[in-house]
Design an enzyme around this catalytic site. Sequence first.
Site, PDB file in Angstrom:
ATOM      1  CG  ASN A  93      -2.321   0.659   0.779  1.00  0.00           C
ATOM      2  OD1 ASN A  93      -2.352   1.876   0.572  1.00  0.00           O
ATOM      3  ND2 ASN A  93      -3.375  -0.119   0.662  1.00  0.00           N
ATOM      4  NE  ARG A  94      -1.852   4.901  -3.652  1.00  0.00           N
ATOM      5  CZ  ARG A  94      -2.719   3.911  -3.910  1.00  0.00           C
ATOM      6  NH1 ARG A  94      -3.310   3.255  -2.929  1.00  0.00           N
ATOM      7  NH2 ARG A  94      -2.993   3.567  -5.160  1.00  0.00           N
ATOM      8  CG  HIS A 119       1.608  -2.290  -3.917  1.00  0.00           C
ATOM      9  ND1 HIS A 119       0.965  -2.306  -2.695  1.00  0.00           N
ATOM     10  CD2 HIS A 119       0.628  -2.465  -4.847  1.00  0.00           C
ATOM     11  CE1 HIS A 119      -0.340  -2.493  -2.891  1.00  0.00           C
ATOM     12  NE2 HIS A 119      -0.574  -2.583  -4.164  1.00  0.00           N
ATOM     13  CG  HIS A 195      -2.262  -7.096  -4.838  1.00  0.00           C
ATOM     14  ND1 HIS A 195      -3.439  -7.042  -5.560  1.00  0.00           N
ATOM     15  CD2 HIS A 195      -1.958  -5.821  -4.532  1.00  0.00           C
ATOM     16  CE1 HIS A 195      -3.806  -5.776  -5.685  1.00  0.00           C
ATOM     17  NE2 HIS A 195      -2.932  -5.015  -5.065  1.00  0.00           N
ATOM     18  CE1 TYR A 197      -4.534  -7.704  -8.662  1.00  0.00           C
ATOM     19  CE2 TYR A 197      -6.491  -6.790  -9.708  1.00  0.00           C
ATOM     20  CZ  TYR A 197      -5.212  -6.631  -9.225  1.00  0.00           C
ATOM     21  OH  TYR A 197      -4.608  -5.404  -9.320  1.00  0.00           O
ATOM     22  CG  ASP A 265      -8.077   1.141  -3.877  1.00  0.00           C
ATOM     23  OD1 ASP A 265      -7.648   0.353  -3.006  1.00  0.00           O
ATOM     24  OD2 ASP A 265      -7.336   1.686  -4.718  1.00  0.00           O
ATOM     25  CD  GLN A 300      -6.675  -0.816   0.494  1.00  0.00           C
ATOM     26  OE1 GLN A 300      -6.254  -0.617   1.628  1.00  0.00           O
ATOM     27  NE2 GLN A 300      -7.083   0.183  -0.291  1.00  0.00           N
ATOM     28  CD  GLU A 327      -4.571  -5.548  -1.746  1.00  0.00           C
ATOM     29  OE1 GLU A 327      -3.528  -4.910  -1.560  1.00  0.00           O
ATOM     30  OE2 GLU A 327      -5.497  -5.109  -2.446  1.00  0.00           O
TER      31      GLU A 327
END
Length: 361
Positions: A93-94, A119, A195, A197, A265, A300, A327
Amino acid sequence: MARAALLLPVALLLCLALAGSAGAARKTVGVYELKNKKGDFSIKVTNWGATLMSVIAPDSKGNLADVVLGYDTVAGFVNGSSYFGALVGRVANRVAKGRFVLDGKAYHLYINDGKNALHGGHRGFSKVIWTVKEYVPDCDSPYITFYYRSFDGEQGFPGDLDVYVTYQLSGPYDLSLHMNATALNKATPVNLVNHAYWNLAGHGSGDVLGHVIQVLASQYTPVDQSMIPTGEIAAVAGTPYDLRRPTPLGSRIGLVSGGGAVGYDVNYAVHGQGFTLVARVRDPASGRAFELWANQPGVQLYTSNWLKDEKGKAGKVYGKYGALCLETQAFPDAVNHPNFPSAILRPGGVYRHDMLFKFSS
Ligand SMILES: *[C@@H]1O[C@H](CO)[C@@H](O)[C@H](O)[C@H]1NC(C)=O
Ligand SMILES: *[C@@H]1O[C@H](CO)[C@@H](O)[C@H](O)[C@H]1NC(C)=O
């Protein structure tokens, strides 16, 4: 009881024997399969980015489908930029402006998302070759362990770090991930995520807006325009983020947006403590479902808002809302928010992140 106690040591011996013979070429990039005894539940992983390439699971009629997005070959994952199935770190993440102060020293990370670090940087853990530490496929609970030594200063992070991740199948249809990390010489933030999907109807089968989702969280962390948390921990009650009851994913997706794209998100503050139920997901059409259990403070939810014409496995093309990510994680930008649960690992401590996907149909 007595019978189980007798069988266990024998099973362990068999496993170890096989692990020993699988020792060659541990740092070459390869693809490894784990399969249950019945043969209707299997995964493929690669030591490129410790990536989960496929998860094949049955529906209620026994039809098998691969329920994660990805590419046919490792080369696809090397080239890809969507983090399909990747093991993301050192800090997923950020991190705001890629900057933080720890023990009085300022650190600057690789900036790769506008003004922020995302990431783990340009070449985070999802873009490096991991060592295959153990591969034990022929077992009741087959597993594989990857290892990576991250160096002091890598992508701007402090100190050497040892990281392990184990993917394991067990029970009838359980997939677990065990991650740990130890800081060898300096304190550092650590936030590893997987991560994957997910599309329980099968990858490339269209959008997941019909999936029914439940997230066991009564709070979330609102973000600013650049997807950095404001620091607030807000109640989900009365907002479209409230997924405490099973909810079709598409029912209120038009009301939420993150970073300029419509869709979820968002980081939730997981309600339970310790190893706890985080979310349930079900595709009503196929009957495939999973429960996600984990021991992290956050999760997340990302609904593939930015996916567009992505060429994936078996000639399928993935588009917007073609999958959802869950996540489990530390809160985004925790290193810059003293009111968030700490994501700092100090030498002598151990970071542990356990995830369990319990599939059913
Ligand atoms: C690499 O990725 C780009 C952009 O996502 C894509 O257009 C291209 O086809 C990919 N190339 C290969 C060899 O997969
Ligand atoms: C981390 O996991 C690996 C692989 O399972 C294990 O060998 C190691 O002892 C673990 N480290 C710690 C500190 O628990």
